[in-house]
Design an enzyme around this catalytic site. Structure first.
Site, PDB file in Angstrom:
ATOM      1  N   SER A 153      39.312  57.691  46.484  1.00 25.94           N
ATOM      2  CA  SER A 153      38.894  57.190  47.796  1.00 25.94           C
ATOM      3  C   SER A 153      39.114  58.265  48.867  1.00 25.94           C
ATOM      4  CB  SER A 153      39.688  55.904  48.096  1.00 25.94           C
ATOM      5  OG  SER A 153      39.212  55.279  49.236  1.00 25.94           O
ATOM      6  N   ASP A 318      31.966  49.363  42.402  1.00 26.10           N
ATOM      7  CA  ASP A 318      32.502  49.816  43.687  1.00 26.10           C
ATOM      8  C   ASP A 318      31.362  49.872  44.702  1.00 26.10           C
ATOM      9  OD1 ASP A 318      33.633  51.093  45.850  1.00 26.10           O
ATOM     10  OD2 ASP A 318      34.422  52.786  44.704  1.00 26.10           O
ATOM     11  N   HIS A 351      36.161  48.803  44.362  1.00 27.62           N
ATOM     12  CA  HIS A 351      36.747  50.078  44.766  1.00 27.62           C
ATOM     13  C   HIS A 351      38.158  50.259  44.201  1.00 27.62           C
ATOM     14  CE1 HIS A 351      37.145  53.642  47.152  1.00 27.62           C
ATOM     15  NE2 HIS A 351      38.134  53.157  47.870  1.00 27.62           N
TER      16      HIS A 351
END
Lengths: 374, 206
Positions: A153, A318, A351
């Site tokens: 991320s 995601d 995610h």
């Protein structure tokens, strides 16, 4: 193969008295960084891996604290002796980013110029600033070049930025569940979170410390919206469905559904441990991240000086940083003829999948790092 | 990964030597359906070739990674939109042509992103295959090792079929090598005696 924990770890602190000019033109004269390390740095100092953290994590990447055995490092399932990031081969470093709230200098720290907490005056920091600060810590530790920089991320964005800003100092980057820049929808979610915080009456322009309050309501909402976007629709449905907390609908605005209970719990937990000013700044760093911007939007041009090899990983469910965004990264790497491998992991968790213990995903990281010389 | 097509297995390395012989020193190569990456690894070692393999299957992606090559997980049926025109010296499709659904589109994409394309495929016109069809059975051989119900090979073709396809699609054959089951080159009656065909071609306009 044996897989163990790094065991009991201790955070360390490094003081820096060389001023840093931030990308936003603000300046911090001195600061400290909280960090942890696992494994041994070899004699050549060539086996170091930097793990960059995302929004709400810290330098506590693996292991436990002696006095808090339930406080397990946020990526402990990946990092340890015999694990995919093997601390028997690598010296692994975790750093709390500048502006954070877990020990590194941030908005709740004392501003030496005023003798008071920075509060709302703490500058906005960027991914570029973090890379600069991490590089300074590496230099202090005698690490000229990382064997790899790893992150998921926002952490993956830092790993990517490392290869752009410090091409001589990183041999491999593992860019996981990341994106070359946020979309309008991503920024929109961040703006909802920020508005929740800044419109809380107890925010006081970021100077809530001196009023001895915390904008809890804002933080809770910020965390709730964030949490929704980190999970997939399917994952939420599988975990909670429309299950009720009690057996009957209450016909009031208390908790009916288990998902409501879960979100409130997550919000409360977050508000207890995380600093609102830090949250504002980290979401801004996310919004501002766009290494291609100074190259007319051309990511390929932005990466032209990279010398790193890459592993890029995305997860099918995601929707916050979708596989399409990772493919944009891969395209720029391929156009620069850089060594890159890319995997798209079939995972239902959204995610958050990058934090999960998925065999296919972890085997890929293990296989990639086994190729990395130390 | 969900799969819209199951790739043909790379059942032999007999086409590797021919392909390796065609690849120039230091060439930039894209290998479609790269399997465990052994061809790219070989080309890297012998020809100092660079490049990437494309593979859909999770386990083959992992095997490619362990083989030290650059592997990109993708479904090549979705096209090669991640690659610019003429960005590779060679685009290779080894023992996969017969297993792809959108044959014309993929061959077109190969010639868009590569200066030249290399394709290898099992020859359905091989005499043993013809014999089995005459005996009333769908051929099963070293080249076509599947039963009718589990085969990934959805476009069986002969050497003559492929040459007609080339002529009709603006493709210019630069070299052709036909091998028998032992891997020896066949020069007479290739469509009858050849088990495996290896082609190098480019665009007529090139």
């Amino acid at each position: 193969m044996s897989q163990g924990s790094v065991g009991i770890v201790k955070p360390k602190m490094m003081q820096f008295d060389e001023p840093i000019e931030l990308q936003g033109r603000a300046r911090i004269d001195s600061y400290q960084l909280a960090y942890e390390s696992y494994g041994e740095l070899n004699a050549e100092r060539s086996n170091a891996i930097l793990v960059c953290h995302a929004l709400n994590a810290s330098h506590h990447v693996a292991g436990i604290y002696a006095d808090q055995t339930e406080n397990v490092g946020w990526w402990d399932n990946l990092i340890g002796p015999g694990k995919p990031v093997d601390t028997e081969r690598f010296f692994v470093l975790g750093v709390n980013n500048l502006g954070g709230c877990h020990g590194s200098t941030g908005p709740s720290s004392i501003d030496p110029r005023t003798g008071k907490q920075w509060g709302g005056d703490f500058p906005v920091v960027t991914v570029e600033d973090w890379v600069e600060v991490q590089a300074r810590l590496a230099s202090r530790l005698g690490i000229d070049q990382f064997a790899a920089v790893v992150g998921g991320s926002l952490g993956g964005m830092q790993a990517l930025q490392w290869t752009i800003d410090q091409p001589e100092r990183v041999r491999n980057a593992l860019v996981i569940a990341a994106a070359p820049k946020l979309s309008a929808q991503n920024i929109a979610f961040n703006e909802v979170a920020r508005t929740a915080i800044t419109s809380d009456p107890e925010f006081h322009g970021g100077n809530y410390y001196e009023h001895d309050v915390v904008p809890r309501r804002g933080l809770r909402i910020a965390r709730m919206i964030g949490h929704i976007t980190y999970l997939s629709d399917d994952a939420m449905d599988a975990k909670f469905g429309r299950n009720l907390r009690e057996d009957v609908l209450k016909f009031n605005f208390d908790i009916d559904f288990q998902i409501e209970s879960y979100l409130r719990y997550q919000g409360d937990k977050f508000a207890d441990t995380f600093d609102a000013n830090t949250y504002l700044r980290i979401t801004k760093a996310l919004d501002y991240f766009d290494p291609a911007a100074s190259y007319g939007g051309d990511l390929t041009a932005a990466m032209k000086n990279s010398k790193s090899d890459y592993l890029v990983v995305s997860f099918t469910s995601d929707w916050r940083f979708s596989p399409e965004r990772s493919r944009e990264l891969v395209k720029a790497m391929v156009e620069n003829r850089l060594n890159v491998s890319y995997a798209e992991i079939e995972a239902p968790h959204g995610h958050d999948a990058f934090l999960m213990n998925d065999a296919i995903y972890h085997n890929l990281i293990r296989a990639y790092l086994e190729r990395v010389s130390t | 990964m969900s799969s819209s097509v199951t790739r043909g297995k790379r059942t032999s390395r007999r086409d590797f030597d021919t392909i390796t012989g065609w690849i120039g020193h230091g060439a930039h190569v894209l290998d479609l359906g790269c399997g465990d990456g052994s061809l790219l690894r070989h080309l890297g070692q012998v020809r100092y070739a660079t490049g990437y393999g494309i593979e859909l299957d999770d386990h083959k992606v992992l095997a490619s990674l362990k083989n030290g090559i650059n592997v990109l997980q993708a479904d090549l049926e979705a096209g090669l939109s991640g690659f610019e025109n003429d960005s590779f010296d060679y685009v290779i499709l080894s023992l996969t042509l017969q297993a792809v659904r959108h044959t014309e589109r993929i061959v077109g994409e190969m010639l868009r992103v590569g200066r030249e394309a290399i394709v290898t495929f099992p020859n359905f016109g091989y005499w043993r295959h013809r014999l089995q069809v005459m005996m009333g059975r769908v051929p099963v051989s070293r080249e076509l090792p599947y039963q009718w119900y589990d085969t990934p090979n959805i476009h069986v073709l002969t050497i003559d079929d492929f040459e007609i396809f080339c002529a009709g699609h603006g493709m210019r054959v630069r070299e052709r090598v036909v091998l028998n089951e032992a891997g020896d080159e066949i020069r007479i009656l290739p469509n009858l005696l050849g088990a495996l065909a290896v082609y190098r071609f480019d665009k007529w306009s090139a």
